[in-house]
Design an enzyme around this catalytic site. Sequence first.
Site, PDB file in Angstrom:
ATOM      1  N   TYR A   6      -3.964   0.679   5.896  1.00 36.76           N
ATOM      2  CA  TYR A   6      -5.379   0.576   5.547  1.00 36.76           C
ATOM      3  C   TYR A   6      -5.771   1.497   4.393  1.00 36.76           C
ATOM      4  O   TYR A   6      -6.945   1.601   4.056  1.00 36.76           O
ATOM      5  CB  TYR A   6      -6.249   0.889   6.765  1.00 36.76           C
ATOM      6  CG  TYR A   6      -5.923   2.220   7.420  1.00 36.76           C
ATOM      7  CD1 TYR A   6      -6.493   3.399   6.954  1.00 36.76           C
ATOM      8  CD2 TYR A   6      -5.035   2.292   8.483  1.00 36.76           C
ATOM      9  CE1 TYR A   6      -6.182   4.619   7.533  1.00 36.76           C
ATOM     10  CE2 TYR A   6      -4.729   3.501   9.072  1.00 36.76           C
ATOM     11  CZ  TYR A   6      -5.300   4.666   8.596  1.00 36.76           C
ATOM     12  OH  TYR A   6      -4.994   5.878   9.174  1.00 36.76           O
ATOM     13  N   GLY A   7      -4.795   2.154   3.780  1.00 41.46           N
ATOM     14  CA  GLY A   7      -5.106   3.115   2.722  1.00 41.46           C
ATOM     15  C   GLY A   7      -4.146   3.031   1.555  1.00 41.46           C
ATOM     16  O   GLY A   7      -3.982   1.980   0.940  1.00 41.46           O
ATOM     17  N   THR A   8      -3.498   4.122   1.273  1.00 39.96           N
ATOM     18  CA  THR A   8      -2.655   4.230   0.079  1.00 39.96           C
ATOM     19  C   THR A   8      -1.365   3.414   0.156  1.00 39.96           C
ATOM     20  O   THR A   8      -0.702   3.242  -0.862  1.00 39.96           O
ATOM     21  CB  THR A   8      -2.299   5.698  -0.202  1.00 39.96           C
ATOM     22  OG1 THR A   8      -1.612   6.234   0.931  1.00 39.96           O
ATOM     23  CG2 THR A   8      -3.558   6.519  -0.487  1.00 39.96           C
ATOM     24  N   LEU A   9      -1.023   2.898   1.315  1.00 37.83           N
ATOM     25  CA  LEU A   9       0.156   2.023   1.439  1.00 37.83           C
ATOM     26  C   LEU A   9      -0.174   0.557   1.144  1.00 37.83           C
ATOM     27  O   LEU A   9       0.731  -0.254   0.979  1.00 37.83           O
ATOM     28  CB  LEU A   9       0.767   2.130   2.837  1.00 37.83           C
ATOM     29  CG  LEU A   9       1.591   3.393   3.110  1.00 37.83           C
ATOM     30  CD1 LEU A   9       1.918   3.513   4.588  1.00 37.83           C
ATOM     31  CD2 LEU A   9       2.860   3.395   2.292  1.00 37.83           C
ATOM     32  N   GLU A  72       3.322   9.874   6.293  1.00 33.11           N
ATOM     33  CA  GLU A  72       2.111   9.904   7.119  1.00 33.11           C
ATOM     34  C   GLU A  72       1.981  11.194   7.936  1.00 33.11           C
ATOM     35  O   GLU A  72       1.084  11.300   8.772  1.00 33.11           O
ATOM     36  CB  GLU A  72       2.078   8.692   8.048  1.00 33.11           C
ATOM     37  CG  GLU A  72       2.000   7.368   7.323  1.00 33.11           C
ATOM     38  CD  GLU A  72       0.664   7.146   6.632  1.00 33.11           C
ATOM     39  OE1 GLU A  72      -0.302   7.894   6.910  1.00 33.11           O
ATOM     40  OE2 GLU A  72       0.577   6.222   5.816  1.00 33.11           O
TER      41      GLU A  72
END
Length: 120
Positions: A6-9, A72
């Site tokens: 849900y972010g930088t990935l 993470e």
Amino acid sequence: MNLFVYGTLKQGGKYHHYLKNAKRVLPDAMAKGTLYDTNLGYPAMTLEGKGKVRGEVYEVPEQLWPHIDELEDCTGSSDDLYKKVTIEVQSESGRQAVITYVAKDERLLHKQINSGNWDI
């Protein structure tokens, strides 16, 4: 098990290259929870609240998991920032159980992102 990001990935995110050998199986999925800006250049999710968090789902080869866990900050240490959990996401193709990383350290939770979408 598949991974909900849900972010930088996410595709276009600064750490998406960690998933170069993974297959995106759901380009648009929703999870129950609350999304926060950490003020550190990446978001954090909690499972609390009635909101929705938008993300993508990837089929991750086994050999990639240790690298993603390290990215993470989910290594099994008591001072990890995130913890790995199994959640359910909803998409056009139905519901699916997936793994995701949620905030373990409340100091990450600076500003709630009401849209539930981390803009890359």
